[in-house]
Scaffold this motif. Structure first.
Motif, short mmCIF file in Angstrom:
data_model
loop_
_atom_site.label_atom_id
_atom_site.label_comp_id
_atom_site.label_asym_id
_atom_site.label_seq_id
_atom_site.Cartn_x
_atom_site.Cartn_y
_atom_site.Cartn_z
N GLY A 76 10.71 2.23 -1.46
CA GLY A 76 9.55 2.20 -2.23
C GLY A 76 9.26 2.80 -3.48
O GLY A 76 10.31 3.71 -3.68
N GLY A 77 8.34 2.82 -4.09
CA GLY A 77 8.19 3.67 -5.55
C GLY A 77 7.69 2.84 -6.53
O GLY A 77 7.75 1.58 -6.36
N THR A 114 1.00 -1.18 -0.03
CA THR A 114 -0.06 0.20 0.00
C THR A 114 0.77 1.26 -0.10
O THR A 114 0.53 2.28 -0.34
CB THR A 114 -0.88 0.17 1.29
N LEU A 115 2.21 1.00 0.67
CA LEU A 115 3.02 2.08 0.24
C LEU A 115 2.97 3.24 0.92
O LEU A 115 3.43 4.41 0.50
CB LEU A 115 3.30 2.28 -1.44
N GLU A 143 -2.04 8.68 1.54
CA GLU A 143 -1.00 7.79 2.09
C GLU A 143 -0.55 6.52 1.21
O GLU A 143 0.24 5.77 1.90
CB GLU A 143 -1.86 7.08 3.31
N TYR A 144 -1.13 6.49 -0.19
CA TYR A 144 -0.67 5.51 -1.11
C TYR A 144 0.13 6.21 -2.00
O TYR A 144 -0.25 6.26 -3.25
CB TYR A 144 -2.10 4.91 -1.55
N ARG A 145 1.42 6.33 -1.73
CA ARG A 145 2.12 7.34 -2.81
C ARG A 145 3.27 6.15 -3.40
O ARG A 145 4.19 6.70 -3.75
CB ARG A 145 2.70 8.21 -2.13
N THR A 161 -4.13 7.40 -7.38
CA THR A 161 -3.47 8.06 -6.23
C THR A 161 -2.24 8.64 -6.80
O THR A 161 -1.61 8.24 -7.88
CB THR A 161 -3.11 7.21 -5.13
N GLU A 162 -1.83 9.76 -6.23
CA GLU A 162 -0.25 10.31 -6.47
C GLU A 162 0.68 9.34 -6.09
O GLU A 162 0.46 8.36 -5.03
CB GLU A 162 -0.17 11.61 -5.92
N TYR A 163 1.92 9.34 -6.76
CA TYR A 163 2.98 8.19 -6.40
C TYR A 163 4.31 8.77 -6.77
O TYR A 163 4.49 9.84 -7.29
CB TYR A 163 2.87 7.09 -7.22
N TYR A 164 5.30 8.01 -5.93
CA TYR A 164 6.62 8.61 -6.32
C TYR A 164 7.42 7.44 -7.12
O TYR A 164 6.95 6.26 -7.29
CB TYR A 164 7.55 8.49 -5.13
N LEU A 165 8.12 7.71 -8.06
CA LEU A 165 8.91 6.81 -8.66
C LEU A 165 9.82 5.80 -7.75
O LEU A 165 10.19 4.68 -8.10
CB LEU A 165 9.77 7.44 -9.82
#
Length: 551
Positions: free
Chosen positions: A26-27, A17-18, A475-477, A513-517
């Motif tokens: 993570g990412g 869920t990251l 919270e799910y990035r 959701t938004e996210y990081y690489l």
């Protein structure tokens, strides 16, 4: 065993869920070496009424309607409403489009032709003077989920804005915390290292982006000799997913006194999912590449390419049961239950990297590494969510009908039933991850049909699936995860004697959701490096034709 940070990550039950506080690394570009909870979650989602064109035009609101081949995959009791045999085929064109928060790069669309449905319904029993009036058997092929999408973009991080830097910063932390070092500083680190979780760092080291150096405290990883402190980083990403989940249905529907209809379906699913992740960094220097103290770098890195490929294939099995009751000729009340689909999946993972440097005397100009390949010998066994559906429909003579469906899907009931030998995340940890990350989701489907002429039907529908994320989407990035799906549908049908032609159009939007690489915590749990934050949204459109013949 993998490194301490990943064990901690598992213990707090939020790997896939990251959530930022839940793991050390993570990412989107991370954790591709194993089946994460987010992968299971993506495989567990289904479309709005894939099946016949009529069912798709009504947004899949078929729990109480029946009399259509789509009933096999929605509510098999509807199969009992057939009074004749029928054969039908449904070719389909899909058009996927992506929109990114960063400047788009490469292709952000896929157009695909596929077979949406092919079915045969046979009347196997009919007797008018008994309570069991008729019994019908159906066999059909149905497309359950469309896994085709593509997106890409590029952005840049200013060198003065730390920690918006390079993925190699995260690799150096990962390798150090994992205790993965060559036998001597900058000595050989073989490609046959079997724990594929570390392959990103190993590829970066063998591509000369990382160095293993030694001081009084021991060996440590660094990219300081390769990427200048005054380097801005250009990030380019391309993601391509191909595949689908298909289902072969064996169904039986029965008609009792023309009021009560019951049915059951055995569904056998086929999973074919291939994904490629292309990531590139360009190192953009303000003048000559330098160390933090201003000393020039001898051989600064110019760019790197990091490619990963993941293939998932396998089969699944489920059961569907349902009933439809007609208290009056115009009113229909339906209910159906879908058991979890029990999957057995195989997963292949590959990765390689290319690098390039500014040349100087006696320097190495980079490397194109071999393709590292991990073909798991053991299956990943999992169960998708169970689904409960209720439907209510009303027909206005032969002129019109209105149908409404409600569905409850228990995403918090996803279960990992078996993991490959040696994988360090247990079934119980997966279970806790799912329970803490997801919840049951509600879906509403509404469809209507009018018949201005006996041979002509006009149809429209709308569907909405609410969020199944337990926490706020911020919270799910770690990866883009779907949290809301809406569908607008329309269609037209022609009945020409025994032959029918039905057309349908679906417009489906997924909010993600938004996210990081990538991101990484240091040994103290503080965020040490991270990419910029991105968002990607998906829109899918389908044009469908069903040709049916009743005999």
């Amino acid at each position: 065993m993998r490194f301490f940070g990943k064990i901690c990550m598992a213990a707090v039950a939020m790997i896939s869920t990251l959530t930022i506080s839940a793991q050390s690394f993570g990412g989107l570009l991370w954790d591709r070496d194993g089946m994460m909870t987010s992968d299971i979650y993506e495989l567990s989602q289904v479309g709005f009424g894939f099946g016949s064109a009529r069912s798709m035009a009504l947004a899949g609101a078929f729990t109480s309607l029946g009399g259509d081949v789509a009933s096999m995959g929605i509510n098999p009791a509807g199969l009992g409403m057939y009074r004749t045999n029928e054969v039908s085929v449904t070719p389909m064109m899909g058009f996927q489009r992506s929109k990114n928060s960063a400047e788009s790069w490469g292709k952000n669309h896929i157009n695909r032709f596929s077979m949406g449905n092919a079915s045969l319904v046979l009347k196997v029993y009919e007797q008018s003077n008994t309570k069991l009036v008729s019994m019908n058997f159906g066999i059909g092929y149905n497309r359950i989920a469309d896994l085709n999408y593509r997106y890409g973009y590029h952005s840049a991080s200013d060198p003065s804005v730390s920690p918006l830097r390079s993925i190699t910063d995260a690799f150096s932390l990962q390798m150090g915390q994992g205790g993965v070092f060559p036998q001597e500083p900058n000595g050989p680190l073989n490609y046959d290292f079997r724990d594929s979780y570390y392959w990103g760092g190993i590829l970066a080291y063998n591509g000369y982006l990382l160095d293993a150096e030694q001081d009084a405290l021991g060996m440590y990883w660094t990219n300081a000799n390769r990427i200048g402190s005054n380097a801005g980083v250009g990030h380019t990403l391309g993601v391509e997913s191909r595949g689908a989940i298909s289902e072969i249905d064996l169904s039986l529907g029965m008609n009792f006194t023309n009021k009560l209809y019951v049915g059951a379906t055995l569904g056998m699913q086929i999973v074919n999912w291939k994904r490629g992740f292309y990531y590139s960094e360009d190192y953009l220097y303000d003048g000559e590449a330098r160390y933090p103290d201003g000393t020039p770098l001898a051989t600064p890195a110019e760019w790197m390419d990091y490619d990963q490929m993941v293939n998932i294939s396998g089969t699944g099995i489920n059961f569907k049961i349902g009933a439809i009751y007609r208290p009056t000729p115009s009113l229909r009340i339906g209910m159906a239950f879908h058991t979890p689909t029990s999957y057995s999946l195989e997963r292949d993972y590959q990765a390689f990297m290319g690098t390039n440097f500014s040349l100087s005397e006696n320097s190495n100009d980079g490397d194109l590494t071999p393709v590292l390949s991990d073909k798991g010998e053991n299956a990943w066994d999992m169960n998708s969510p169970s689904r409960l559906m209720f439907g209510l429909s009303y027909t206005f003579g032969n002129m019109a009908l209105l149908s409404v469906d409600y569905e409850r899907t228990w995403y918090n009931g996803i279960r990992m039933q078996g993991v490959p030998n040696g994988f360090d995340i247990s079934k119980d940890v997966y279970r806790e991850q799912v329970k803490d990350s997801y919840k049951a989701a509600n879906t509403i489907r509404v469809g209507g049909e009018i018949k201005p002429l006996p041979f002509l039907a006009l149809r429209a529908g709308y569907g909405l699936q609410a969020s199944m994320l337990r926490h706020d989407k911020s919270e799910y990035r770690g990866r883009p995860q779907n949290y809301r799906t809406s569908a607008v549908t329309a269609g037209i049908g022609f009945s020409l004697g025994r032959t029918t032609f039905d057309f349908a159009y679906q417009n489906i939007r997924n909010k993600m959701t938004e996210y990081y690489l990538y991101w990484a915590d240091d040994a103290m749990g503080e965020v040490n490096t991270e990419s910029p934050l991105y968002s990607t949204s998906f829109r899918r459109q389908y044009a469908v034709l069903t040709i049916g013949y009743r005999f």
